[in-house]
Design a protein around this motif. Structure first.
Motif, PDB file in Angstrom:
ATOM      1  N   SER A  41       5.005  -7.297   2.858  1.00 41.33           N
ATOM      2  CA  SER A  41       4.041  -7.455   1.354  1.00 41.33           C
ATOM      3  C   SER A  41       2.877  -6.429   1.480  1.00 41.33           C
ATOM      4  O   SER A  41       2.533  -5.212   0.502  1.00 41.33           O
ATOM      5  N   VAL A  42       1.597  -6.189   2.526  1.00 41.51           N
ATOM      6  CA  VAL A  42       1.432  -5.972   2.465  1.00 41.51           C
ATOM      7  C   VAL A  42       1.128  -4.276   3.274  1.00 41.51           C
ATOM      8  O   VAL A  42       0.908  -3.520   1.864  1.00 41.51           O
ATOM      9  N   LEU A  43       2.349  -3.860   3.303  1.00 38.32           N
ATOM     10  CA  LEU A  43       3.175  -2.883   3.562  1.00 38.32           C
ATOM     11  C   LEU A  43       3.654  -2.820   2.591  1.00 38.32           C
ATOM     12  O   LEU A  43       3.825  -0.888   2.140  1.00 38.32           O
ATOM     13  N   SER A  44       4.336  -3.039   1.460  1.00 37.88           N
ATOM     14  CA  SER A  44       5.009  -2.682   0.301  1.00 37.88           C
ATOM     15  C   SER A  44       4.048  -2.661  -0.785  1.00 37.88           C
ATOM     16  O   SER A  44       3.699  -1.237  -1.366  1.00 37.88           O
ATOM     17  N   ALA A  45       2.478  -2.826  -0.948  1.00 37.44           N
ATOM     18  CA  ALA A  45       1.882  -2.799  -1.704  1.00 37.44           C
ATOM     19  C   ALA A  45       1.281  -1.325  -1.503  1.00 37.44           C
ATOM     20  O   ALA A  45       0.867  -0.712  -1.954  1.00 37.44           O
ATOM     21  N   LEU A  46       1.017  -1.059  -0.364  1.00 36.16           N
ATOM     22  CA  LEU A  46       0.045   0.323  -0.033  1.00 36.16           C
ATOM     23  C   LEU A  46       1.232   1.071  -0.114  1.00 36.16           C
ATOM     24  O   LEU A  46       0.933   2.326  -0.578  1.00 36.16           O
ATOM     25  N   ALA A  47       2.879   1.513   0.415  1.00 35.42           N
ATOM     26  CA  ALA A  47       3.488   1.788   0.170  1.00 35.42           C
ATOM     27  C   ALA A  47       4.008   2.544  -1.354  1.00 35.42           C
ATOM     28  O   ALA A  47       3.595   3.591  -2.110  1.00 35.42           O
ATOM     29  N   GLY A  48       3.948   1.170  -2.707  1.00 30.62           N
ATOM     30  CA  GLY A  48       3.724   1.122  -3.950  1.00 30.62           C
ATOM     31  C   GLY A  48       2.224   1.919  -4.211  1.00 30.62           C
ATOM     32  O   GLY A  48       3.252   3.227  -4.930  1.00 30.62           O
ATOM     33  N   ILE A  49       1.739   2.360  -4.171  1.00 32.78           N
ATOM     34  CA  ILE A  49      -0.082   2.868  -4.234  1.00 32.78           C
ATOM     35  C   ILE A  49      -0.065   4.326  -3.636  1.00 32.78           C
ATOM     36  O   ILE A  49      -0.088   4.506  -4.803  1.00 32.78           O
ATOM     37  N   ALA A  50       0.717   4.856  -2.266  1.00 30.42           N
ATOM     38  CA  ALA A  50       0.795   5.935  -1.878  1.00 30.42           C
ATOM     39  C   ALA A  50       1.826   6.593  -3.038  1.00 30.42           C
ATOM     40  O   ALA A  50       1.608   7.609  -3.089  1.00 30.42           O
ATOM     41  N   HIS A  51       2.768   5.409  -3.262  1.00 32.80           N
ATOM     42  CA  HIS A  51       3.914   6.533  -4.074  1.00 32.80           C
ATOM     43  C   HIS A  51       3.371   7.088  -5.605  1.00 32.80           C
ATOM     44  O   HIS A  51       4.031   8.434  -6.166  1.00 32.80           O
TER      45      HIS A  51
END
Length: 813
Positions: free
Chosen positions: A40-50
């Motif tokens: 979940s942390v990785l997905s949130a960070l990836a979404g923010i990065a996108h």
């Protein structure tokens, strides 16, 4: 716009999918939500990065971030699987890593901050490395002190140094180029200034200082990576292959010298050259690594179904092995393919940059990543000596993760800048870079071939090795079938350790909690214990031991007791469940036979055997031997049992060879009168006293005597017989045809015809034969109804009263 056939967001979602599937599986199996939280942390960070990158770098390469995210997801899964205690630390490092990557990618100054202050950044990294020389620590408390402790976090300066060396060399060589486009564009010869030793001096000085500091710190893996990266950068900057080949030769000479000077280097090289010489000692790590890869096969054991914890330091130095075991050759090749995408896109970004700095920096990053993957995966598969470096994005290590995302930020920024210039790589431009890119592809292809070799070509051989601990664990997890007496009484059974009742397969919540070797995480492992209900039946039932194998009926019925498996059982990880066997033993008769051998205080160390057989069916109702053993204490007492002169592991009923004495004449007399004219040798041959008995247990026999001497006539010659042989021969005499004894309760072939030799005419025999000085055997043979009873008891004297007590105990008289 051909690359945007799939949107960056869709690529990101696809990149996260493997991690989510694995984390969900792991959470369902363990009941621990930590893997899902980490994803979940990785997905949130990836979404923010996108979202952020769509604003600051909309023309970026769309594959860089998804490739890094996919590898990171697998890395988090590997840590959650093999070292869950470190998962929180890795998640915190991941937040920092994304912040660094986005900060770098968000700067639209064409990385002038990095290029302009190249000396400052490199000197700062060298200063950190120098501080670690004086104040370095090792988180494990032992080994090389390569880390700086800042609060509760550890930083490894050598990781940062390797990246900043690339940045320094890219900026330095770019400045040495007279034109913005490199001079060998379109195949032109490199400028002589690039080969001037004075122009190379600053790079050599800085690199040598860094190498010396790493060697002093005994970080040989980082030193090797730094030297190989420097060679790549020299070739990119000069286009002259002589320099990297010269460095490679120097590294070879240094390795040879180190072999004779450094015990540590010599040990690593010896392990690399021949890991099979000491698979349980110095080469344990690499041998177990190869076995783990082989255990994965093509499709893998499945998440949380493998045993990568048998490989020491799997979460730092061998995460590729964990992936290979649990996701198989397919998963391992997929990881290499994602690295290939990241590396080749890095080369493409460099070729698209249009200036020397962009090419050297992107090419250096791609080359450094290639070398690091090649060294760590090559070490895992035995292609190279072990170095102890991390696998980018996947291995546990906060500094490694942050530095890996530092490179992602650089590549994203460089790709966005290259896209802004609208430049397309020329097929004939930047020849050294294109050659280096092809070399990167060859190196990754070599890793793929090496992985396939151990997983597929040598897989079956490695999995079957005796030092594969998975075989032992699989055997412990086998629900072995029970052994019953003829009346249904339990003789032997398997019970789950801690289960509330016997004959119950291992299931939660009483399955044993086992800590895998070298891993702090816990996983549920089925473990069965073998129990023996009737100790007197040990000579028949035998034993089952992980260390010493099987004996008795446990050995004869092993295939049935273990059960069979299909490929679908292996694929679905179904537990192995064996089938029960029913023996012909009668529990009461077996107890009486064992008690008969212990009859009388004079025979506390009784030696002998007793057999009770149904002459109509050949079913053995009792088979006792003394002395015997306790199958529950077999592993503790093994050495004593083997050294004991009384030989308690020898089954005297089937393997005890005794002179028959006058029992021989008794057997001859029991034959029909028509055979009375035969010679002694012919008579013995017809009685088959020289032949082993077809039986479930191993048994012995001696050849017929050559001549019929007086000693042979009275049973004191060379001919020796086992109690089993006597009972079988007597049963055949009564039945009038050969009788095959058996311990397995299959539907018997019953002899319903009346006995050929009248039972009333076969009187019981009791007598003694001398077997050695002051050693005798007392024989007793009798036909009672459908039963043949044979007793052989070793005694210290002829006519010893112990034989009478044994007969009374056996026959209940």
């Amino acid at each position: 716009m051909r690359e945007r056939l799939i949107s960056p967001l869709a690529l990101l979602a696809l990149a996260l999918l493997p991690g989510w599937i694995g984390a969900t599986s792991l959470t369902l199996q363990r009941g621990d939500p930590a893997p899902l939280l980490a994803l979940s942390v990785l997905s949130a960070l990836a979404g923010i990065a996108h979202l952020w990158l769509d604003r600051v770098a909309p023309e970026r390469d769309p594959f860089i971030l998804p490739a890094a995210v996919m590898l990171t997801g697998l890395g988090l899964l590997a840590i959650a699987r093999t070292a869950p205690n470190f998962l929180q630390r890795q998640a915190i490092a991941l937040v920092i890593a994304f912040a660094v990557a986005l900060a770098i990618a968000g700067r639209r100054d064409r990385l002038r901050w990095l290029r302009r202050f190249k000396y400052t950044w490199l000197i700062a990294a060298l200063a950190l490395l120098l501080i670690s020389l004086a104040f370095g620590v090792n988180p494990s408390g032992v080994g090389a002190r390569l880390w700086l402790n800042i609060g509760s976090f550890f930083i490894q300066p050598s990781e940062l140094l390797r990246l900043l060396i690339i940045a320094f060399l890219a900026a330095y060589f770019a400045e040495r180029t007279a034109e913005e486009a490199l001079p060998w564009r379109y195949g032109a010869a490199p400028r002589a200034a690039a080969l001037d030793p004075r122009s190379l001096a600053p790079t050599l000085v800085m690199s040598v200082i860094a190498l010396l500091m790493l060697v002093i710190q005994q970080d040989l893996g980082a030193a090797s990576l730094l030297l190989a990266t420097f060679a790549f950068m020299l070739y990119l900057a000069t286009g002259d292959a002589r320099l990297p080949f010269g460095l490679a030769g120097a590294l070879t000479v240094a390795a040879i010298a180190g072999y004779f000077v450094s015990a540590r280097v010599a040990q690593r090289l010896n392990i690399w050259l021949n890991p099979w010489a000491d698979p349980q000692g110095s080469a344990f790590q690499i041998v177990q690594s190869l076995i783990a890869l082989a255990s994965g096969g093509i499709l893998g054991q499945g998440i949380n179904q493998g045993r990568p914890g048998y490989v020491p330091a799997v979460h730092t130095d061998f995460p590729f092995v964990m992936i290979g075991e649990e996701l198989g050759l397919a998963g391992a090749l997929a990881v290499l393919a994602v690295f290939a995408v990241l590396i080749l896109r890095g080369w493409r970004i460099g070729l698209s940059s249009g200036d020397s700095y962009g090419l050297l920096l992107a090419g250096g990053v791609a080359a450094g990543l290639t070398i690091q993957v090649f060294v760590i995966v090559g070490g895992n598969i035995g292609l190279l000596p072990l170095t102890g470096v991390t696998l980018p994005f996947i291995s546990y290590g906060g500094t490694s993760l942050v530095v890996s995302y530092f490179t992602i930020g650089l590549l994203i920024r460089l790709s966005a800048d290259a896209a802004a210039t609208r430049r397309t790589p020329d097929a004939h431009a930047w020849l050294p870079a294109r050659r280096a890119m092809r070399l990167s592809a060859v190196m990754l292809g070599t890793l793929a071939l090496g992985t396939g070799y151990w997983s597929f070509v040598r897989g079956a051989e490695l999995v079957a090795r005796a030092d594969n601990p998975r075989l032992v664990e699989a055997e412990l997890a086998t629900f072995r079938g029970a052994i019953f007496a003829r009346d249904g009484e339990l003789l032997a059974y398997s019970s789950c350790a801690g289960a509330p009742q016997p004959l119950m397969p291992c299931e939660q919540p009483w399955a044993t909690r086992n800590v895998a070797v070298g891993v702090s995480s816990r996983s549920t492992v089925m473990r069965y214990e073998r129990r023996y209900v009737l100790p007197e039946a040990a000579p028949v039932v035998g034993y089952y031991s992980q260390r010493y194998g099987v004996g008795g009926l446990e050995a004869f019925g092993d295939a049935t007791l273990r059960g069979s498996r299909t490929w679908l059982d292996d694929f679905l990880h179904r537990p192995r469940i064996g089938r029960a066997i029913t023996s012909t033993l009668d529990a009461d008769w077996q107890r009486r036979a064992a008690a008969a051998l212990r009859a009388g205080p004079a025979l506390t160390d009784a030696r002998g055997a007793a057999i009770v057989m149904n002459w109509r069916t050949g079913e053995v109702l009792a088979l006792a031997s003394a002395p015997t053993f306790d199958p529950h204490r077999l592993e503790q007492d093994w050495d004593h049992l083997r050294a004991d002169p009384a030989a308690p592991l020898v089954n005297r009923a089937t393997q005890g060879l005794y002179q028959p004495g006058m029992l021989l004449q008794w057997l001859i007399a029991a034959r029909r009168p028509s055979h009375s004219s035969q010679s002694l040798i012919s008579t013995l041959a017809s009685l088959k006293l020289h032949e082993p008995v077809p039986f479930e247990l191993p048994n012995e026999a001696t050849p017929l005597p050559i001549t019929a001497t007086y000693s042979e006539t009275i049973g004191q010659g060379q001919l020796r017989v086992t109690p089993l042989r006597v009972a079988t021969t007597l049963a055949g005499l009564v039945a009038g045809q050969p009788v095959t004894p058996t311990l397995i309760a299959n539907p018997p072939v019953r002899q319903d015809a009346p006995p050929v030799a009248e039972r009333a005419s076969i009187r019981p025999f009791s007598g003694f034969a001398q077997i050695a000085d002051n050693r005798f055997v007392g024989w007793h043979a009798r036909v009672v109804g459908d039963l043949v009873i044979v007793l052989a008891l070793e005694t210290p004297a002829r006519e010893h009263p112990a034989l009478g007590r044994a007969i009374a105990a056996l026959e209940g008289e």
